[in-house]
Design an enzyme around this catalytic site. Structure first.
Site, mmCIF file in Angstrom:
data_model
loop_
_atom_site.group_PDB
_atom_site.id
_atom_site.type_symbol
_atom_site.label_atom_id
_atom_site.label_comp_id
_atom_site.label_asym_id
_atom_site.label_seq_id
_atom_site.Cartn_x
_atom_site.Cartn_y
_atom_site.Cartn_z
ATOM 1 N N HIS A 172 -9.093 4.221 -1.325
ATOM 2 C CA HIS A 172 -7.741 3.683 -1.176
ATOM 3 C C HIS A 172 -7.395 2.731 -2.324
ATOM 4 O O HIS A 172 -7.349 1.524 -2.143
ATOM 5 C CB HIS A 172 -7.651 2.984 0.192
ATOM 6 C CG HIS A 172 -6.310 2.434 0.535
ATOM 7 N ND1 HIS A 172 -5.130 2.934 0.025
ATOM 8 C CD2 HIS A 172 -5.952 1.400 1.357
ATOM 9 C CE1 HIS A 172 -4.107 2.237 0.513
ATOM 10 N NE2 HIS A 172 -4.579 1.308 1.309
ATOM 11 N N ILE A 229 -12.469 -0.499 -1.003
ATOM 12 C CA ILE A 229 -11.847 -1.028 -2.221
ATOM 13 C C ILE A 229 -12.106 0.023 -3.309
ATOM 14 O O ILE A 229 -13.251 0.440 -3.497
ATOM 15 C CB ILE A 229 -12.534 -2.351 -2.630
ATOM 16 C CG1 ILE A 229 -12.414 -3.389 -1.506
ATOM 17 C CG2 ILE A 229 -12.039 -2.864 -3.964
ATOM 18 C CD1 ILE A 229 -11.117 -4.095 -1.423
ATOM 19 N N CYS A 275 0.828 -1.212 0.000
ATOM 20 C CA CYS A 275 0.000 0.000 0.000
ATOM 21 C C CYS A 275 0.860 1.259 0.000
ATOM 22 O O CYS A 275 0.331 2.364 -0.117
ATOM 23 C CB CYS A 275 -0.945 0.005 1.192
ATOM 24 S SG CYS A 275 -1.477 -1.648 1.659
ATOM 25 N N LYS A 305 -9.986 6.757 4.205
ATOM 26 C CA LYS A 305 -11.316 6.355 4.655
ATOM 27 C C LYS A 305 -12.421 6.887 3.740
ATOM 28 O O LYS A 305 -13.284 6.140 3.306
ATOM 29 C CB LYS A 305 -11.527 6.871 6.095
ATOM 30 C CG LYS A 305 -12.892 6.579 6.656
ATOM 31 C CD LYS A 305 -13.078 5.110 6.929
ATOM 32 C CE LYS A 305 -14.520 4.676 6.844
ATOM 33 N NZ LYS A 305 -15.053 4.580 5.489
ATOM 34 N N CYS A 365 -13.020 1.094 8.207
ATOM 35 C CA CYS A 365 -12.130 0.566 7.172
ATOM 36 C C CYS A 365 -12.150 1.436 5.916
ATOM 37 O O CYS A 365 -13.208 1.907 5.500
ATOM 38 C CB CYS A 365 -12.573 -0.833 6.748
ATOM 39 S SG CYS A 365 -12.772 -2.004 8.102
ATOM 40 N N SER A 366 -10.985 1.592 5.279
ATOM 41 C CA SER A 366 -10.940 2.234 3.967
ATOM 42 C C SER A 366 -11.521 1.260 2.946
ATOM 43 O O SER A 366 -11.485 0.050 3.143
ATOM 44 C CB SER A 366 -9.509 2.615 3.606
ATOM 45 O OG SER A 366 -8.678 1.485 3.648
#
Ligand code: ZN
Lengths: 131, 386
Positions: B332, B209, B83, B328, B206-207
């Site tokens: 991402h 997809i 990442c 977020k 969570c960030s």
């Protein structure tokens, strides 16, 4: 999962074999070619102790396909009596009963089922020590 | 070393973009950056991408992207650090110019993550963790950060409310970012009633997809001055690694690679954290922003959660974090994220951040922190108004 990949790890997963640096005493699991503490390159074979304490855990609700049959399941990091830390599932208890600091023991279990090939993979899991 | 500046930025809107391919996303961002810089050519290109092979079956991105960018025989490389691939692409471009090897370099990042099932994406992302000693046992990325969260809560008393405050703040900032995947606000109640993924982390911790591309043009300060446009100096660059497996690290509540990368970047810049006005950090999960801001030295260990609650890291706070909406809210697309962070810094430092999220404090120095996996690699960059 290719069989050679499972076979190659068997000494760690099935027999808990680790390496102890013959110079500084650092125990590495799995084996390494060079000591991360002192740079020494010789290790003697030691077997990991089977008891330790749970440092942290999480209950996995959204699971990868190899693990959907087990969800929800817990994973955790435990520190064994010789200071080695491992990540594994925490089994044989209600997920709500898991606590940081609880005593755990390592047991041999089925870890996952490869959904594409149906290969069963075995290895270690943590279970509560009272079990 | 030659002094380096950023002279152009460009990115695609982040999101689930069915109509655009991996190459479309990269080239769209790259052309926007080239146009913004006003350069007529580039000498070299770096492409940050985590795993186009697993996401769309395509590797060899240096060739593919140079071709579709219409740059015949351009020197190019693809770099990967999970990442943090975008941050590494930026650093690789920086060293290319600082060293004197090239004069004008395009640093881009891209990821096309929605051409695959959710399970396929989980599998691809998990490749950034230790396959044999984490993933084999059923660890997922939310799971690994959840392990950090529980350890942090246990050690410092960090609360559910503090995690929620990170999500609420970043969605508030992202609601003003036209490039964000999820440009809407969320409430604490929404965060805390969202679906549990890996306790204590819920889906709104969570960030997402994301599909997206981001690119910047770097050159020497001398050339930047001749271009006659405002430019932003790159005054510090730091990179560091740590054990790939979370359990192999001494402290589960600190990100040591972040600490070391920041120390290196500050040393190069001749600055300290006190000289910095704002930051974009890698909030792949809410707990990550808390641990990162402590590891950067912004707050004492265990104090970041409280600071978020008090609004100290909000748009009007004493040290704004993730004015873009962060991973977020902005999204991402893993390989593009590190470059998109640089773009937000450049916009803020130029005074061009959209829709009311421009900092009113006339910021002069900003920093980025971009990390791979559960913190096994980290890039830190410090930028200053030219
Ligand atoms: Zn040693």
């Amino acid at each position: 999962m290719f069989p050679s990949r499972i076979w190659r790890e068997s000494k760690h997963r099935y027999r808990l074999e680790a390496g102890k640096c013959t110079k500084c005493g650092k125990v590495v699991f799995p084996y390494r070619l060079i000591c991360p503490v002192c740079g020494h390159r010789e290790f003697e074979k030691v077997i990991l102790p089977e008891t330790g304490k749970l440092l942290t855990y999480s209950i996995i609700r959204v699971a990868p396909s190899q693990f959907t049959d087990q969800a929800p399941y817990a994973i955790g990091i435990a520190e064994l009596e010789n200071g080695v830390r491992l990540l594994a599932q925490v089994a044989d208890c209600e997920v709500d009963d898991i606590k940081v600091g609880m005593d755990v023991r390592i047991e041999f279990r089925r870890v996952q089922t490869d959904s594409h090939h149906g290969v069963l993979s075995y290895g270690y899991k943590f279970v509560p020590k009272w079990y | 070393m030659r002094d380096v500046a950023v002279v152009g930025v460009g990115m695609t809107k982040f999101g689930e973009v069915w109509e655009k391919s991996l190459r479309d996303l990269f080239v769209e961002a790259a052309l926007a950056a080239i146009d913004d810089a006003g350069v007529d050519h580039v000498d070299y290109m770096t492409v940050g991408c985590m795993t186009s092979g697993l996401f769309v079956g395509q590797e060899h991105l240096a060739s593919l992207m140079a071709d579709y960018l219409g740059q015949k025989h351009l020197g190019a490389c693809r770099v990967e650090s999970a990442c943090a691939s975008g941050g590494l692409a930026f650093r690789t471009a920086f060293t290319e110019i600082a060293s004197g090897m090239s004069d004008i370099v395009l640093a881009g990042g891209v990821e096309k993550m929605t051409d695959i099932s959710g399970d396929g994406a989980t599998y691809a992302l998990a490749a950034a963790a230790d396959q044999e000693y984490e993933v084999f046992h059923g660890a997922t990325f939310p799971g690994l950060y959840a392990l950090m969260a529980v350890a942090h809560m246990e050690k410092y008393g960090t609360t559910r409310e503090m995690l929620s405050a990170v999500s609420v703040k970043n969605h508030n900032n992202g609601s003003m970012n036209p490039y964000a995947q999820y440009p809407f606000k969320v409430t604490r109640e929404q965060v805390e009633s969202s679906v549990m993924v890996a306790s204590p982390l819920r889906i709104l911790d969570c960030s997402p997809i994301t599909d997206g591309g981001a690119a910047v043009i770097l050159t020497t300060v001398d050339i930047a001055k001749k271009l006659g446009k405002p430019f932003i100096r790159v005054i510090g660059s730091g990179v560091a690694t740590d054990a790939i497996a979370l359990h192999s690290r001494d402290d589960l509540t600190t990100l040591k690679a972040t600490k070391v990368a920041a120390e290196k970047a500050f040393k190069m810049a001749g600055k300290t954290i006190k000289d910095v006005d704002f930051a974009e950090v890698h909030d792949c999960f809410t707990i990550a922003e808390i641990v990162v801001s402590e590891s950067l030295g912004l707050f004492e260990p265990g104090k970041a959660g409280e600071a978020v609650l008090k609004g100290e890291t909000g748009l009007d706070g004493s040290f704004p974090i993730n004015t873009s909406g962060g991973l977020k809210s902005k999204g991402h697309p893993v390989g593009a994220t590190g470059v998109a962070q640089i773009i937000e810094l450049v916009k803020q430092l130029r005074g061009e951040a959209e829709n009311g999220r421009q900092l009113k404090t006339d910021p002069r120095i900003g920093m980025t922190q971009n990390m791979g996996g559960s913190g096994g690699s980290t890039l830190v960059h410090i930028l200053e108004v030219g």
